[in-house]
Write a protein that holds these residues in place. Structure first.
Motif, PDB file in Angstrom:
ATOM      1  N   GLN A   1      49.697  10.152 -19.494  1.00  0.00           N
ATOM      2  CA  GLN A   1      50.060  10.469 -18.109  1.00  0.00           C
ATOM      3  C   GLN A   1      49.188  11.613 -17.583  1.00  0.00           C
ATOM      4  OE1 GLN A   1      54.131  11.591 -17.550  1.00  0.00           O
ATOM      5  NE2 GLN A   1      53.891  11.817 -15.339  1.00  0.00           N
ATOM      6  N   ALA A   2      48.974  12.603 -18.417  1.00  0.00           N
ATOM      7  CA  ALA A   2      48.155  13.742 -17.995  1.00  0.00           C
ATOM      8  C   ALA A   2      46.737  13.297 -17.683  1.00  0.00           C
ATOM      9  CB  ALA A   2      48.143  14.797 -19.097  1.00  0.00           C
ATOM     10  N   LYS A   3      46.204  12.436 -18.561  1.00  0.00           N
ATOM     11  CA  LYS A   3      44.836  11.967 -18.370  1.00  0.00           C
ATOM     12  C   LYS A   3      44.707  11.164 -17.095  1.00  0.00           C
ATOM     13  CE  LYS A   3      42.479  11.772 -22.737  1.00  0.00           C
ATOM     14  NZ  LYS A   3      42.437  11.064 -24.005  1.00  0.00           N
ATOM     15  N   LEU A   4      45.653  10.214 -16.921  1.00  0.00           N
ATOM     16  CA  LEU A   4      45.614   9.373 -15.717  1.00  0.00           C
ATOM     17  C   LEU A   4      45.769  10.229 -14.473  1.00  0.00           C
ATOM     18  CD1 LEU A   4      47.679   6.252 -16.809  1.00  0.00           C
ATOM     19  CD2 LEU A   4      45.233   6.396 -16.381  1.00  0.00           C
ATOM     20  N   GLY A   5      46.636  11.230 -14.579  1.00  0.00           N
ATOM     21  CA  GLY A   5      46.859  12.100 -13.432  1.00  0.00           C
ATOM     22  C   GLY A   5      45.599  12.834 -13.041  1.00  0.00           C
TER      23      GLY A   5
END
Lengths: 355, 305
Positions: free
Chosen positions: B22-26
């Motif tokens: 999620q952090a990466k996609l964000g």
């Protein structure tokens, strides 16, 4: 890159003399190491990559006795490190061997053609700086305006267009269609056999001899390639001028000058530009070095008898001595200008002196 | 529908991501929003995507053969409905040749990036992390290569290796790694003494693992920006070598070589040399715009001041 790095090194103390001495020594060390590196790389290219350098010199149909003699003559029977020492010694004395194509010593050939390249690159840089600096200043002062957009587009196109192609198009438009300039070459057929060069810089020679007809002809020949090279340095110079000026204009002394009630043009051209001029000197020197390199392609397009054309002609005839000699000369000048501009920068900007 | 989109966006922009993914996609989403807000960068991206598509589907797009021309009926025809960009002196359709030439351009650019970027990354990170004499030696070597005029050095290399597109790639790669090493070293120096590196070292990670797993990934974004910005220069150098007859050899439809062969006809049949030049200009403009956009999106600090 190095411009922005050295700019931040502010200091208040005055440096003792020994600091200058050690700085000078270190500078000398850098010069020596860089030149040795240049020679090592060209040595590698000329002697190590080809399977047999002798074959490259005498050709593959030479009898065995000739090959053996050439091997001895060029010192190729020695171990590689001794060859390198010999190579460095020869290069330092300007002995790059003979050109297979012209049978002259390579150094004599280079001395003959180099003035043409220098003349072209110098005029190109003058054009680039004379147009690029004011454009960059205007773009910075009127940020976001039409001038700013134009400078941006000039820069973008300058970084994206193949110089040899633009040269061909320029020849087509300005020489063939409009007839505003002369064609390829350095001097027209009407003057080619009566004009006697003195210094090798034809424009200067024509002025010295007060031969104004020849001057007009030579100028007509040089202006197109010089303008082309000038455009490329203009793209770089105007962009750098803009960012230097933006940095200066946000300084507090500009606010102080405004508060004193100085006129805007005085603030821009006298106060801000003078401070921006220090890194600009470096930029202009670097673009000059870049033009020496860019001249290789430009000279080919304009049949300009300079070092670039000499190198490419030698390349096409597998004349390795000439190629390496030319590479070393351009590389040396390039390194020399780089180091010189670095030293100049240190001298002009007092903030970089204390270390 | 709109509510799910809303929540998806919120999920992406959450400041307390539940997972690494999620952090990466964000982060990717934020970068993309910054990038797509820049119109010129999108134009650049469009040009490059078009280049890739044209290269992939060259056989379908090109109406004629790139190497076999119609010598009898179609020599040096001006641009028309049947031959969009005209034909050359051997009766070959220039549009078809440019379409097929896009493969060579991509080949050169990708190969140079694949060779030069890892070399620069390795030299820079090792020099920056090791410090001391390793750093001094590696950086001196880098400086020597930086001090060379690029095109001249590439010329000399091709002269020794022999002309050809593979040798041109090698020559350009040899001349283009030093700036990457500089960048990677600078990035390494900024993170070398940070706490997380100290923590990894305390856990017993070897220097190699630290450099490969914990330092190199951080250098990637600035490296990608620089490589993209360099692509235009790589294309121009390759075209210059081709123009001098040292790159791709005929009958390969390399754009620089096409300009060289059209040079003889420039005064009367301008399109033979003119069209490939426009192709080079458009593609390198695309890379420059894309690179500028990426720089602003990935590294907002170094953008417009």
């Amino acid at each position: 890159m190095s411009v922005s790095e050295t700019r931040t090194g502010a200091g208040r103390r005055r440096a003792p003399a020994s600091v200058y001495a050690s700085a000078a020594l270190r500078f000398l060390g850098v010069v020596v190491v860089t030149y040795l590196g240049l020679l090592a790389v060209t040595f590698f290219i000329g002697r190590v990559i080809p399977i047999d350098p002798v074959l490259a010199i005498v050709g593959d149909r030479a009898p065995a006795s000739v090959i053996a003699q050439a091997r001895k003559e060029y010192g190729l029977d020695l171990p590689l490190y001794e060859q390198f020492v010999l190579y460095v010694k020869n290069a330092l004395t300007g002995n790059f061997g003979r050109s297979v194509l012209s049978t002259n010593p390579v150094m004599a050939d280079i001395a003959r053609v180099f003035p043409a390249t220098i003349e072209l690159a110098t005029l190109g840089t003058i054009i680039g700086a004379a147009v690029g600096v004011p454009l960059g200043v205007l773009a910075a002062v009127k940020r976001g305006s039409l001038v700013d957009q134009i400078v941006r587009v000039i820069g973008l196109v300058g970084y994206s267009v193949p110089i040899f192609w633009l040269g061909l198009i320029a020849l087509l438009v300005f020489y063939a269609r409009l007839g505003w300039t002369e064609g390829p070459g350095r001097i027209g057929i009407a003057y080619e056999f009566t004009f006697t060069p003195i210094t090798g810089f034809y424009l200067l020679d024509a002025v010295l001899q007060r031969d104004w007809g020849a001057f007009r002809d030579i100028f007509g020949h040089i202006i197109l390639p010089a303008a082309l090279l000038g455009y490329f340095s203009l793209a770089y110079i105007s962009r750098m001028t803009r960012s230097f000026m933006l940095a200066e204009l946000s300084q507090e002394y500009i606010v102080a000058a405004r508060a004193k009630g100085l006129s805007e043009s005085r603030i821009i051209w006298l106060h801000a530009l003078r401070n921006a001029a220090v890194p600009l000197v470096t930029v202009i020197a670097l673009s000059y070095a870049g033009l020496l390199e860019g001249s290789v392609l430009t000279e080919t397009v304009f049949a300009w008898p300079g070092l670039g054309l000499y190198i490419t002609n030698s390349l096409q005839n597998a004349d390795m001595n000439a190629v390496l000699g030319g590479t070393i000369v351009i590389g040396s000048v390039f390194i020399g200008i780089n180091l010189l501009s670095d030293a100049l920068y240190r001298m002009l900007d007092p903030r970089t002196r204390t270390r | 529908m709109s509510t799910t989109a809303q929540t998806r966006r919120e999920w992406l922009l959450s400041d307390r991501p539940q997972s690494r993914l999620q952090a990466k996609l964000g982060r990717a989403y934020v970068t993309w929003r910054r990038f797509s807000g820049n119109g010129l960068a999108l134009v650049g991206l469009g040009i490059i995507v078009a280049l890739v598509l044209v290269a992939i589907f060259a056989d379908l797009i090109a109406p004629y053969s790139p190497t076999i021309g119609d010598l009898k009926n179609a020599r040096l025809l001006p641009p028309s409905a049947t031959h969009w960009f005209g034909t050359d002196d051997l009766g070959r359709d220039i549009f078809s040749r440019i379409v097929h030439g896009s493969r060579l351009t991509l080949f050169v650019v990708i190969l140079v990036a694949v060779i030069a970027a890892p070399i620069g990354l390795l030299v820079g990170t090792v020099a920056g992390y090791a410090g001391g004499w390793i750093d001094a030696v590696l950086m001196r070597v880098t400086d020597i290569f930086l001090a060379f005029p690029k095109l001249i050095l590439a010329l000399a290399f091709v002269a020794a290796l022999g002309p050809g597109i593979e040798n041109a790639v090698i020559a350009i790669a040899i001349t283009s790694w030093p700036p990457y090493a500089r960048i990677a070293r600078a990035e390494t120096l900024t993170v070398r003494n940070s706490d997380y590196i100290a923590a990894v070292r305390l856990m017993g990670a070897s220097p190699m693992r630290i450099v490969l797993r914990h330092i190199m990934p951080l250098c990637l974004s600035s490296l990608i920006v620089r490589v993209t910005l360099d692509m235009a220069g790589i294309i121009l150098t390759a075209a210059g070598l081709g123009f001098l007859g040292l790159g791709a050899q005929p009958p390969l439809p390399e754009w620089g070589a096409m300009i060289a062969s059209g040079r003889r006809f420039i005064l009367d049949q301008w399109w033979v040399a003119g069209m490939p030049g426009i192709a080079i200009l458009v593609v390198s403009l695309g890379f420059n715009l894309l690179g500028d956009g990426l720089r602003d999106a990935l590294d907002p600090r170094s953008g417009e001041q």
